[in-house]
Design a protein around this motif. Structure first.
Motif, PDB file in Angstrom:
ATOM      1  N   THR A  88      -8.367  -4.546   1.182  1.00 45.97           N
ATOM      2  CA  THR A  88      -7.183  -3.997   0.527  1.00 45.97           C
ATOM      3  C   THR A  88      -6.351  -3.154   1.482  1.00 45.97           C
ATOM      4  O   THR A  88      -5.143  -3.346   1.605  1.00 45.97           O
ATOM      5  CB  THR A  88      -7.593  -3.142  -0.683  1.00 45.97           C
ATOM      6  N   TYR A  89      -6.985  -2.239   2.178  1.00 44.13           N
ATOM      7  CA  TYR A  89      -6.228  -1.303   3.004  1.00 44.13           C
ATOM      8  C   TYR A  89      -5.839  -1.847   4.368  1.00 44.13           C
ATOM      9  O   TYR A  89      -4.804  -1.497   4.901  1.00 44.13           O
ATOM     10  CB  TYR A  89      -7.007   0.005   3.172  1.00 44.13           C
ATOM     11  N   PHE A  90      -6.675  -2.685   4.952  1.00 44.37           N
ATOM     12  CA  PHE A  90      -6.364  -3.209   6.274  1.00 44.37           C
ATOM     13  C   PHE A  90      -5.719  -4.585   6.233  1.00 44.37           C
ATOM     14  O   PHE A  90      -5.265  -5.085   7.239  1.00 44.37           O
ATOM     15  CB  PHE A  90      -7.615  -3.272   7.158  1.00 44.37           C
ATOM     16  N   HIS A 105      -3.301  -6.072  -2.976  1.00 41.94           N
ATOM     17  CA  HIS A 105      -2.213  -5.831  -2.027  1.00 41.94           C
ATOM     18  C   HIS A 105      -0.941  -5.436  -2.765  1.00 41.94           C
ATOM     19  O   HIS A 105      -0.203  -4.557  -2.311  1.00 41.94           O
ATOM     20  CB  HIS A 105      -1.962  -7.090  -1.181  1.00 41.94           C
ATOM     21  N   ARG A 106      -0.673  -6.110  -3.892  1.00 44.54           N
ATOM     22  CA  ARG A 106       0.496  -5.759  -4.688  1.00 44.54           C
ATOM     23  C   ARG A 106       0.402  -4.311  -5.167  1.00 44.54           C
ATOM     24  O   ARG A 106       1.371  -3.553  -5.108  1.00 44.54           O
ATOM     25  CB  ARG A 106       0.595  -6.715  -5.877  1.00 44.54           C
ATOM     26  N   MET A 107      -0.778  -3.926  -5.653  1.00 48.65           N
ATOM     27  CA  MET A 107      -0.969  -2.551  -6.121  1.00 48.65           C
ATOM     28  C   MET A 107      -0.853  -1.554  -4.972  1.00 48.65           C
ATOM     29  O   MET A 107      -0.324  -0.457  -5.141  1.00 48.65           O
ATOM     30  CB  MET A 107      -2.326  -2.413  -6.816  1.00 48.65           C
ATOM     31  N   GLY A 113      -3.149   1.818  -4.457  1.00 43.86           N
ATOM     32  CA  GLY A 113      -4.293   1.217  -3.770  1.00 43.86           C
ATOM     33  C   GLY A 113      -5.621   1.765  -4.241  1.00 43.86           C
ATOM     34  O   GLY A 113      -6.611   1.040  -4.334  1.00 43.86           O
ATOM     35  N   TYR A 114      -5.644   3.058  -4.536  1.00 45.67           N
ATOM     36  CA  TYR A 114      -6.881   3.678  -5.017  1.00 45.67           C
ATOM     37  C   TYR A 114      -7.304   3.069  -6.353  1.00 45.67           C
ATOM     38  O   TYR A 114      -8.486   2.854  -6.591  1.00 45.67           O
ATOM     39  CB  TYR A 114      -6.691   5.191  -5.146  1.00 45.67           C
ATOM     40  N   GLU A 115      -6.335   2.782  -7.224  1.00 42.64           N
ATOM     41  CA  GLU A 115      -6.663   2.147  -8.504  1.00 42.64           C
ATOM     42  C   GLU A 115      -7.235   0.753  -8.296  1.00 42.64           C
ATOM     43  O   GLU A 115      -8.137   0.340  -9.036  1.00 42.64           O
ATOM     44  CB  GLU A 115      -5.412   2.055  -9.376  1.00 42.64           C
ATOM     45  N   ALA A 116      -6.716   0.026  -7.310  1.00 42.23           N
ATOM     46  CA  ALA A 116      -7.232  -1.314  -7.025  1.00 42.23           C
ATOM     47  C   ALA A 116      -8.681  -1.246  -6.566  1.00 42.23           C
ATOM     48  O   ALA A 116      -9.519  -2.053  -6.989  1.00 42.23           O
ATOM     49  CB  ALA A 116      -6.371  -1.994  -5.968  1.00 42.23           C
TER      50      ALA A 116
END
Length: 130
Positions: A88-90, A105-107, A113-116
């Motif tokens: 997700t982050y990278f 990625h959309r979130m 991103g934390y919610e994802a």
């Protein structure tokens, strides 16, 4: 080997597997299958090392295989929980998670991103019981 000492060793090997799963889950490119292959291919060396290290316990071959399987299973489950974080982050998803990480990625682009990651961890947690 007594059942209590086998239980303690199983917990220790599972904990070591969890530590390996943290490494494989958080570092992109290192997959749990690679680590499992290395563990299984070096089973002879590991069994000699464990037998010499645990000479007071004197584990049998089936008990050593049980301990190694606990190590691999601990690594596998922990990797499943953590592999979405770098994906997700990278932006480095693995082949099997490439399609499922697109909503993350959309979130992330929306600042959520934390919610994802939290939803992924909750889904992994629920999947362990299912």
């Amino acid at each position: 080997m007594t059942p209590f000492s086998l239980l303690i060793l199983a917990v220790l090997f599972t904990f070591f597997g969890i530590c390996l799963g943290i490494v494989t889950g958080l570092i992109p490119g290192i997959h749990v299958n690679t680590v499992s292959f290395l563990i299984i291919s070096s089973l002879g060396a590991i069994s000699v090392f464990v037998s010499s290290l645990l000479s007071g316990f004197a584990p049998t071959t089936s008990e050593l295989l049980l301990l190694i399987s606990m190590l691999v299973i601990g690594c596998l489950i922990t990797h499943t929980f953590l592999n979405f974080i770098p994906a997700t982050y990278f932006g480095a998803p693995e082949g099997e998670t490439a399609l499922s990480v697109l909503p993350a990625h959309r979130m992330l682009l929306e600042g959520r991103g934390y919610e994802a990651i939290k939803a992924s961890a909750l889904g992994s947690f629920a999947a362990t019981f299912i």
